[in-house]
Design a protein around this motif. Structure first.
Motif, PDB file in Angstrom:
ATOM      1  N   LEU A   4       0.594  -1.243  -0.045  1.00  0.00           N
ATOM      2  CA  LEU A   4       0.015   0.028  -0.035  1.00  0.00           C
ATOM      3  C   LEU A   4       0.806   1.271  -0.008  1.00  0.00           C
ATOM      4  N   THR A   5       1.890   1.188  -0.458  1.00  0.00           N
ATOM      5  CA  THR A   5       2.976   2.312  -0.626  1.00  0.00           C
ATOM      6  C   THR A   5       3.012   3.024  -1.914  1.00  0.00           C
ATOM      7  N   GLU A   6       2.364   2.571  -2.883  1.00  0.00           N
ATOM      8  CA  GLU A   6       2.284   3.109  -4.213  1.00  0.00           C
ATOM      9  C   GLU A   6       3.747   3.634  -4.387  1.00  0.00           C
ATOM     10  N   SER A   7       4.754   2.472  -4.420  1.00  0.00           N
ATOM     11  CA  SER A   7       6.261   2.830  -4.766  1.00  0.00           C
ATOM     12  C   SER A   7       6.540   2.692  -6.089  1.00  0.00           C
ATOM     13  N   GLY A   8       5.665   2.802  -7.167  1.00  0.00           N
ATOM     14  CA  GLY A   8       5.935   2.350  -8.539  1.00  0.00           C
ATOM     15  C   GLY A   8       6.692   3.598  -9.250  1.00  0.00           C
ATOM     16  N   GLY A   9       6.817   3.334 -10.320  1.00  0.00           N
ATOM     17  CA  GLY A   9       7.526   4.219 -11.294  1.00  0.00           C
ATOM     18  C   GLY A   9       6.891   5.508 -11.614  1.00  0.00           C
ATOM     19  N   VAL A  10       7.726   6.666 -12.145  1.00  0.00           N
ATOM     20  CA  VAL A  10       7.162   7.943 -12.496  1.00  0.00           C
ATOM     21  C   VAL A  10       7.870   8.384 -13.763  1.00  0.00           C
ATOM     22  N   THR A  11       7.381   9.240 -14.569  1.00  0.00           N
ATOM     23  CA  THR A  11       7.916   9.852 -15.404  1.00  0.00           C
ATOM     24  C   THR A  11       7.922  11.383 -15.165  1.00  0.00           C
ATOM     25  N   ILE A  12       8.865  12.036 -15.559  1.00  0.00           N
ATOM     26  CA  ILE A  12       8.749  13.578 -15.165  1.00  0.00           C
ATOM     27  C   ILE A  12       9.294  14.307 -16.636  1.00  0.00           C
ATOM     28  N   ASP A  13       8.104  14.819 -16.957  1.00  0.00           N
ATOM     29  CA  ASP A  13       8.507  15.499 -18.521  1.00  0.00           C
ATOM     30  C   ASP A  13       8.116  17.067 -18.447  1.00  0.00           C
ATOM     31  N   ASN A  14       9.375  17.644 -18.549  1.00  0.00           N
ATOM     32  CA  ASN A  14       9.101  19.229 -18.539  1.00  0.00           C
ATOM     33  C   ASN A  14       8.459  19.723 -17.180  1.00  0.00           C
ATOM     34  N   VAL A  15       8.927  19.534 -16.314  1.00  0.00           N
ATOM     35  CA  VAL A  15       8.410  20.073 -15.032  1.00  0.00           C
ATOM     36  C   VAL A  15       9.043  21.427 -14.606  1.00  0.00           C
ATOM     37  N   ARG A  16       8.461  22.435 -14.803  1.00  0.00           N
ATOM     38  CA  ARG A  16       8.947  23.702 -14.619  1.00  0.00           C
ATOM     39  C   ARG A  16       8.974  24.151 -13.228  1.00  0.00           C
ATOM     40  N   VAL A  17      10.099  24.757 -12.720  1.00  0.00           N
ATOM     41  CA  VAL A  17      10.025  25.155 -11.265  1.00  0.00           C
ATOM     42  C   VAL A  17      10.861  26.408 -11.055  1.00  0.00           C
ATOM     43  N   PRO A  18      10.413  27.527 -10.412  1.00  0.00           N
ATOM     44  CA  PRO A  18      10.972  28.771 -10.362  1.00  0.00           C
ATOM     45  C   PRO A  18      12.433  28.612  -9.665  1.00  0.00           C
ATOM     46  N   TRP A  19      13.391  29.080 -10.154  1.00  0.00           N
ATOM     47  CA  TRP A  19      14.669  29.238  -9.623  1.00  0.00           C
ATOM     48  C   TRP A  19      14.628  29.316  -7.985  1.00  0.00           C
ATOM     49  N   THR A  20      13.680  30.321  -7.752  1.00  0.00           N
ATOM     50  CA  THR A  20      13.585  30.604  -6.133  1.00  0.00           C
ATOM     51  C   THR A  20      13.344  29.529  -5.355  1.00  0.00           C
ATOM     52  N   ASP A  21      12.618  28.223  -6.106  1.00  0.00           N
ATOM     53  CA  ASP A  21      12.412  27.066  -5.476  1.00  0.00           C
ATOM     54  C   ASP A  21      13.628  25.790  -5.539  1.00  0.00           C
ATOM     55  N   ALA A  22      14.664  26.368  -6.227  1.00  0.00           N
ATOM     56  CA  ALA A  22      15.706  25.278  -6.313  1.00  0.00           C
ATOM     57  C   ALA A  22      16.312  25.473  -4.857  1.00  0.00           C
ATOM     58  N   LEU A  23      16.256  24.241  -3.902  1.00  0.00           N
ATOM     59  CA  LEU A  23      16.556  24.324  -2.657  1.00  0.00           C
ATOM     60  C   LEU A  23      17.978  24.620  -2.409  1.00  0.00           C
ATOM     61  N   GLY A  24      18.447  25.676  -1.728  1.00  0.00           N
ATOM     62  CA  GLY A  24      19.644  25.796  -1.397  1.00  0.00           C
ATOM     63  C   GLY A  24      20.591  26.418  -2.283  1.00  0.00           C
ATOM     64  N   TRP A  25      20.024  26.970  -3.606  1.00  0.00           N
ATOM     65  CA  TRP A  25      20.894  27.566  -4.490  1.00  0.00           C
ATOM     66  C   TRP A  25      20.461  28.883  -4.719  1.00  0.00           C
ATOM     67  N   ASP A  26      21.390  29.710  -5.243  1.00  0.00           N
ATOM     68  CA  ASP A  26      21.076  31.304  -5.373  1.00  0.00           C
ATOM     69  C   ASP A  26      20.548  31.405  -6.503  1.00  0.00           C
ATOM     70  N   GLU A  27      19.398  32.113  -6.705  1.00  0.00           N
ATOM     71  CA  GLU A  27      18.609  32.206  -7.812  1.00  0.00           C
ATOM     72  C   GLU A  27      19.219  33.361  -8.762  1.00  0.00           C
ATOM     73  N   SER A  28      20.307  34.159  -8.362  1.00  0.00           N
ATOM     74  CA  SER A  28      21.003  35.328  -8.947  1.00  0.00           C
ATOM     75  C   SER A  28      22.071  34.595  -9.644  1.00  0.00           C
ATOM     76  N   SER A  29      22.936  33.980  -8.856  1.00  0.00           N
ATOM     77  CA  SER A  29      24.086  33.508  -9.558  1.00  0.00           C
ATOM     78  C   SER A  29      24.003  32.242 -10.006  1.00  0.00           C
ATOM     79  N   LYS A  30      22.908  31.355  -9.796  1.00  0.00           N
ATOM     80  CA  LYS A  30      22.584  29.875 -10.240  1.00  0.00           C
ATOM     81  C   LYS A  30      23.690  29.014  -9.697  1.00  0.00           C
ATOM     82  N   LYS A  31      24.174  29.262  -8.695  1.00  0.00           N
ATOM     83  CA  LYS A  31      25.040  28.418  -7.935  1.00  0.00           C
ATOM     84  C   LYS A  31      24.660  27.909  -6.437  1.00  0.00           C
TER      85      LYS A  31
END
Length: 413
Positions: A199-226
């Motif tokens: 009952l864990t639904e641990s099957g496979g998944v495909t990720i296709d062009n999922v867009r995320v704001p740079w501000t949501d990249a955890l631990g990264w600086d959105e200005s320097s992109k580092k």
């Protein structure tokens, strides 16, 4: 606050996390074997976790969470797993993913993520499986774009949010991001048909062009992109790994304790004494070998539980000491807590497999009926203990004992 059982019945939920976990356990235990055999998506079970408040046990109080340490979260996972290993596992993975930003995010990202998850009582799944190729990430202006696939994605089908992780093209930098699950770019394969943790639904998944704001990249600086040096390049950022390894051990332990308690009830109510032993007893509970087996299993589980609690306290202490200034955690401190966790992983794997298979020797042949459902405990713990070979934890411990080596942080350490 009332909670809804998988069968739709309401039950009162006490206020403490331990009481809530026990109440959830009691509800799940009523039809755990039947639900395991039906192998349906655990939508009602996740609703039960939501109504119980257990999804928010580690969350900030200012947004409605319990703000408890990980030691309390681990005990809640263990308690739920006593009745249903699948739901204990889902709770454990959610607690890890829902606090991911706390470990690898900036202060602003932590605040925003806590508010989002805890205020909405969201359930979080994760498309993070290091044995697969990393998801690829490309930068596109103010956004990053994820693409790829994962063979395993625990709880994703029934989640509100999904943790994605991949490597930014042209670099070796890993990025975590938390995204809404319901979007066209996340396609589940609905192919989880394994022998355990059904009952864990641990099957496979495909990720296709999922867009995320740079501000949501955890631990990264959105200005320097580092990656931010004060967040991702410090030992604190690697605490996700021992934290989730101890999640594993606690639901292993819960499953094993649940198997022993389930078997004990069966033995006292149903198991018959053996009439051909030469020292015949009237009751199975007078049989020496049955008493000896139960006593031995109980002693080893009690020892494993004490070790798991000690490791939970160690992790909680590290978070409590260093969360305010994550740069102060040393590699040595991180390594020491990882070794406590590795010890628990070795012990709970060994005793869990031994107990969940060994109880069949003391319940009698009739207990193998599918209606009884005793087999689910072994199937559950056997399935997940293959997640990463425990032999490597033994080797790691050996190098720690003999050579004084601290473990090098990896996706499994």
């Amino acid at each position: 606050m009332p909670s809804t059982s998988p069968s739709g019945r309401l039950c009162p939920i006490p206020r403490t996390p331990g009481s809530r976990a026990r109440e959830v356990r009691e509800v799940l235990a009523q039809d755990a074997a039947q639900r395991d055999q039906e192998n349906k998506s655990p939508r009602a079970e996740v609703a039960l976790l939501k109504h119980s408040g257990l999804l928010k046990v580690l969350g900030w109080k200012k947004y409605g969470g319990g703000e408890q340490p990980w030691s309390v979260g681990y005990q809640a996972i263990r308690e739920v797993a006593k009745a249903d290993g699948s739901i204990g596992m889902l709770l454990g993975y959610h607690l890890l993913w829902s606090t991911t930003a706390n470990v690898v995010g900036s202060a602003e990202q932590i605040e925003r993520t806590q508010q989002l998850i805890i205020s909405n009582n969201y359930f979080v799944g994760g498309a993070v499986n290091p044995r697969d190729s990393d998801l690829s990430i490309r930068s596109d202006g103010d956004h990053i774009v994820f693409n790829g696939a994962k063979h395993f994605n625990t709880g994703g089908v029934v989640s509100d949010l999904t943790v994605l992780e991949g490597v930014l093209e042209g670099t070796d930098g890993h990025i975590f991001a938390i995204v809404p699950t319901e979007q066209t770019g996340i396609q589940f394969k609905y192919n989880w048909h394994n022998i355990g943790l059904r009952l864990t639904e641990s099957g496979g998944v495909t990720i296709d062009n999922v867009r995320v704001p740079w501000t949501d990249a955890l631990g990264w600086d959105e200005s320097s992109k580092k990656p931010r040096e004060d967040v991702l390049l410090a030992p604190f950022a690697t605490l996700l790994l021992p934290t989730i390894q101890l999640v594993f051990s606690n639901f292993y332990l819960g499953i094993a304790i649940g198997a022993l308690e389930f078997s004990a009830k069966y033995t006292t109510s149903t198991t018959r004494a053996w009439p051909f032993g030469g020292d015949n007893k009237e009751s199975a509970t007078d049989e020496f070998y049955i008493l000896e087996r139960y006593g031995n299993f109980f002693a080893h589980l009690r020892g494993a539980e004490a070790l798991a609690d000690r490791a939970g306290e160690q992790i909680s202490a590290v978070y409590g000491k260093h969360t305010a200034d994550r740069t102060r955690l040393t590699a040595e401190e991180r390594g020491e807590v990882a070794e406590w966790v590795a010890s628990v992983k070795v012990v709970t794997t060994d005793v869990g497999l031994r107990v969940t298979s060994g109880v069949f020797e003391v319940v009698g042949a009739r207990a193998t009926s599918l209606k009884v459902g005793l087999d689910r405990f072994w199937r559950d713990i056997r399935t997940h203990t293959l997640h990463d070979p425990v032999a490597y934890k033994n080797r790691e411990q050996g190098r720690y004992v003999l050579l004084g080596e601290q473990p090098t942080p990896s996706w499994y350490t």
